[in-house]
Each structure stands twice: as structure tokens, then as C-alpha cells.
Scaffold this active site. Structure first.
Site, PDB file in Angstrom:
ATOM      1  N   HIS A 114       0.839  -1.187   0.000  1.00 24.12           N
ATOM      2  CA  HIS A 114       0.000   0.000   0.000  1.00 24.12           C
ATOM      3  C   HIS A 114       0.887   1.254   0.000  1.00 24.12           C
ATOM      4  O   HIS A 114       1.870   1.319   0.739  1.00 24.12           O
ATOM      5  CB  HIS A 114      -0.957  -0.025   1.193  1.00 24.12           C
ATOM      6  CG  HIS A 114      -0.270  -0.207   2.512  1.00 24.12           C
ATOM      7  ND1 HIS A 114       0.339  -1.398   2.897  1.00 24.12           N
ATOM      8  CD2 HIS A 114      -0.043   0.671   3.532  1.00 24.12           C
ATOM      9  CE1 HIS A 114       0.868  -1.252   4.089  1.00 24.12           C
ATOM     10  NE2 HIS A 114       0.659  -0.018   4.503  1.00 24.12           N
TER      11      HIS A 114
ATOM     12  N   MET B 232     -10.736   0.824  -2.162  1.00 30.62           N
ATOM     13  CA  MET B 232     -11.708  -0.084  -1.541  1.00 30.62           C
ATOM     14  C   MET B 232     -12.744   0.748  -0.775  1.00 30.62           C
ATOM     15  O   MET B 232     -13.723   1.202  -1.333  1.00 30.62           O
ATOM     16  CB  MET B 232     -11.008  -1.055  -0.586  1.00 30.62           C
ATOM     17  CG  MET B 232      -9.981  -1.951  -1.260  1.00 30.62           C
ATOM     18  SD  MET B 232      -9.057  -3.017  -0.089  1.00 30.62           S
ATOM     19  CE  MET B 232     -10.261  -4.312   0.215  1.00 30.62           C
TER      20      MET B 232
END
Lengths: 201, 201
Positions: free
Chosen positions: A125, A179
Site C-alpha cells: 500500500h 476499496m
């Protein structure tokens, strides 16, 4: 110039019906919806694809995580593979029409994915994110290095918001993946439009 | 007359190397080894198949549980599907060369599996077994009823030993499936030979 791609990835926590309703609304603004439901069975994932197409989500925008078999029988556009999945080269060789993405976490992994024939990588990430608590984020420098070391598109994931998109694109990402930033937004359609506009400018 | 088939099903608990060594010894006496490793990833199952072929186990005797994708890319003979797997008819239509077995627990499920195109069913558990503690076994009567109601082969599973094989075959089973009875036997080769001989007579 083509806009950077916008991928939305399912959270694994939403009810299929709820997810289908949201994606039924937002799909015109995204390039891909990833069904990433690690706790679900093949049959459940297969039914989720049916639910998405019932909500007019085009198969060409659906990507299934790990389950190549479900992707093939559902005739969706692609699969997203991780280190625990079938090897990329084996999948590309057997299922030539499938778009195959690879989830990578280092420059080495990115280069290997490219050598094995991946069509693109998702890297992250990039920023701290609630879905990866306690793990050190890669940062824009690593993203930029990866983008320089591979010729396939790099899609960045992790803590990307409208306020930091520009830095991600400037670092060389050819897309972003989101997300909760979309799927758990109070208004997913507004949220996706904001990402979309930030990717277009 | 063709002997009844002997299927061996992995326990999910053995080390891949140990399983491969055992199956490398016993494969001449069995018709199928099922890789049924629910906790393993696609990559791990793929590697298990490689390990089996390294031990000279023919691909024509390997069946993979649930993961149709691993079965296809590994070029094994078949898949074993359960209610949580992809639908049998969808799999048969897409992958015509694959032998598809269905795990069923009632006459209704057996008939449905046949209608959808299953090549055979595994039915059980026929006798009480340590792998299904507390669940009532189906018994020979249910097995006999199922065998009368479907035309595809019925493979019986659950607590089958050399002492009760005859009743299983007389009830109409065209094969038996064994887990711990072979794989956890003190001498798996002796154990499998004993099953084999009991199926031949």
C-alpha cells in the site's frame, strides 16, 4: 491522453446485494471492479458475478481475485493473482484471453510479474490505510521506482484520496485502486465521481 | 468384469512430501488420488500435483477437489465438486475433457448431480467414521437406494474397511473411497493392497 484507470476492490465485508447495488450505480466511472472475497466459496463468487451483471455491470469491467476458474466460466475480463495464487505464466499460457493482474509489494516482485507475463501490477500500500494497520506503507518513492523499472502499467493502492491522487499519478502510476474510499463512502456515487474527476484533470 | 474403483482421498493433514511418498508407492493399486486440501492455496495445490508427478503418479489418476483452475492448468484427470463449488453443468460445458465427480449426501442430490452432467458421485458417509464425528451415517440402505436411482457410478465413502467392502459393493457401489484407512495406515502399501484384493474378488 487516456485517463489513469480507476479500479474498485470489494472489501470482503459487504453483503453481495449491497455491493451489486453500489457497483450498479458507479460502473460508468470505473475501469474495473475486483471481486476480492477471500472467505467466499467458488459458488458464492460465481453468484456474485451473476448479481453484478443483473445490475448491468459489464463483464468487461469485472476482475476476480485468485479464482481463475470462476473468472473463466463467468467470462469476466480478468483475474488478479497474488503470491499464493496459480503462477502468472501458467495462467496466461492456458487462458490467453484473460487479463491478468498481479499484486506486488516490491520492485523485485513487480519485475518478476512482468517477466512472467502479467498485464499490469497493483502495488501497495502506497499510503497508510485502515485495511493494513501496523504495516509500513511504501510511499511515493517506491512507487516511482517501480514505475521506472517495469513497462507494464502500475496501479497504486492504499490510502489514496482525492487529495493525494496527483502525487500518485506524477510518480508514474497508470491507475489507482480504491476499496473503502468508494464502497464504504456515505455516498459511493459522489465519492467515485470525485476520484474520476481527479484522475481526468 | 471391471473391478470396483478404489479412490484415495488426502486427509488435509499430511505434509505434501509425505503424501507424495505414499501415493508414489500405492498408485498402481488405485484408480484415483483426490487432492482435498481445503486449507491450502491454489499455488500450494499446484505444487502438490507437481510433487505427485515427481513421484511418478500419473496425471490420469489425480483428481483435485473444488479448484477447477488448478485441475485445468495441471492437466489432471478430474475435479471433485461439492455444493459450495462451481455448478457441475457450468464446469462440464466449459471444460469438456474434465472428469467431474460430485460429492452428494442424499438421493435428491445424486439425481441432481446426474442431471447436471456429473460423471460419477461420491456418496457418504456410509458407515460411522472418525472424520465425521457425531453425524449419523447413511447406511447401506441409502446407498442401495441411490444406486438404484442414478445410472452414473456411485462411489461410497465413510468407514469402509476390508471387512465391510462386500456389503458396499453388493449395495450397488461401483467404487469406494478411503482416506485414513490407507493414508494413515501403519503400512499404506499393505493397506491399499488389502482393499484392492477385496475389490477384486
Amino acid at each position: 491522453m487516456k485517463n489513469a484507470e480507476l479500479h474498485v476492490i470489494s472489501t470482503g465485508k459487504q453483503e453481495p446485494q449491497k455491493l451489486a447495488e453500489i457497483v450498479g450505480q458507479i460502473h460508468p466511472y470505473i475501469d474495473a471492479i475486483h471481486i476480492r472475497e477471500k472467505a467466499k466459496t467458488a459458488n458464492e463468487i460465481y453468484e456474485m458475478v451473476n448479481l453484478l451483471t443483473d445490475h448491468n455491470v459489464p463483464l468487461s469491467k469485472i476482475i476476480i481475485n485468485d479464482r481463475v476458474d470462476v473468472a473463466i466460466v463467468s467470462k469476466v475480463a480478468g483475474v488478479q493473482l497474488a503470491y499464493h495464487s496459480l503462477p502468472v505464466d501458467i495462467v496466461k499460457k492456458q487462458f490467453t484471453s484473460l487479463r491478468v493482474g498481479c499484486s506486488v509489494h516490491s520492485i523485485d516482485e513487480g519485475q518478476t510479474a512482468q517477466e512472467l507475463g502479467a498485464d499490469y501490477v497493483i502495488f501497495g500500500h502506497v499510503f497508510p490505510t485502515q485495511s493494513k494497520p501496523g504495516l509500513v506503507s511504501k510511499g511515493l518513492n517506491q512507487l516511482e521506482l517501480l514505475a521506472h523499472h517495469v513497462s507494464i502499467p502500475v496501479v497504486a493502492i492504499g490510502g489514496i484520496k482525492s487529495t493525494n491522487i496527483r502525487g500518485v499519478i506524477d510518480a508514474g502510476a497508470q491507475g489507482i485502486a480504491v476499496m473503502s474510499g468508494v464502497l464504504e463512502a456515505e455516498n459511493p456515487l459522489s465519492a467515485v465521481k470525485e476520484y474520476y474527476q481527479n484522475l481526468s484533470t
